[in-house]
Enzyme design. Structure first.
Site: not given
Ligand code: B4P
Length: 189
Positions: A14, A91, A130, A136, A147
């Site tokens: 994302k 979410r 990561r 983190r 998660r």
């Molecule tokens: P990212 O792109 O970083 O992943 P994400 O989906 O954005 O992350 P996440 O869901 O963990 O985080 P959030 O901060 O929202 O990619 C992950 C990895 O994959 C990276 O290293 C990237 O380089 C690699 N990658 C990407 N694309 C790739 C590909 N095509 N091939 C290979 N590798 C690839 O949430 C963190 C926490 O915050 C939650 O657990 C929750 O506790 C809280 N939170 C946030 N929003 C909330 C909400 N609305 N309600 C309640 N809690 C919330």
């Protein structure tokens, strides 16, 4: 105006695809994960509360999260004129319903939900990797698995919620980052 939700499990890309969307469509980016991590860094009361949930792999309670999102939207009204990428919100069904109301009150709506679909084993793999560089505290194997479980229980039902509204755009979230972005552009244009 273009409002997009980027939707998927933790580690589905994302944040990665949001960066490309912002550049291409000149949208305002709201990542609720980044907002919470910023509070944690600044040591605010909200940051302390959020950290306890995040370190357990749990979601922050809906009422709190919905208030945070409303205030981010109000504070950035000007920058959000072209539209917004919602990254990590909603979410839960309660958050999705609140978002519908919030946007309707502001005379707008969600236009597309980009659903990045990635198998669980690959999610774990990506996040463990990561964790080695991000520092983190929620990127360790035990918390990652929690998660993903929380995602399946509370967040995955949103796929049907948005399919019923004709807004869900399925995107295969595996492959190269640029290849995935090309698929997103095709789905949106
Ligand atoms: P990212 O792109 O970083 O992943 P994400 O989906 O954005 O992350 P996440 O869901 O963990 O985080 P959030 O901060 O929202 O990619 C992950 C990895 O994959 C990276 O290293 C990237 O380089 C690699 N990658 C990407 N694309 C790739 C590909 N095509 N091939 C290979 N590798 C690839 O949430 C963190 C926490 O915050 C939650 O657990 C929750 O506790 C809280 N939170 C946030 N929003 C909330 C909400 N609305 N309600 C309640 N809690 C919330």
């Amino acid at each position: 105006m273009l409002n997009i939700i980027i939707f998927g499990a933790p580690g589905s890309g994302k944040g990665t695809q949001s960066e490309k969307l912002i550049e291409h469509y000149k949208l305002f980016h709201i990542s609720t994960g980044d907002v919470l991590r910023d509070h944690i860094r600044r040591g605010t009361d909200l940051g302390m509360t959020a950290r306890a949930f995040m370190d357990q792999g749990q979601l922050i309670p809906d009422e709190l999260m919905i208030d945070i999102l409303a205030s981010v939207l109000d504070d950035h009204h000007e920058e959000a004129q072209n539209g917004v990428i919602f990254d990590g919100f909603p979410r839960t069904i309660a958050q999705a319903e609140a978002l519908e109301t919030m946007l309707a009150e502001r005379g707008t709506a969600v236009h597309h939900v980009v659903g990045l679909e990635v198998p669980d084993e690959e999610l774990v793999d990506r996040l463990v990797k990561r964790g080695l560089i991000s520092g983190r505290s929620d990127d360790n194997e035990e918390t990652i698995k929690k998660r993903i479980e929380v995602y399946h229980n509370l967040t995955a039902p949103l796929k049907e919620f948005y399919q019923e509204r004709g807004l869900y755009r399925f995107i295969q979230g595996t492959g190269t980052i640029d290849g995935i972005f090309d698929e997103i552009k095709k789905a949106l244009d």
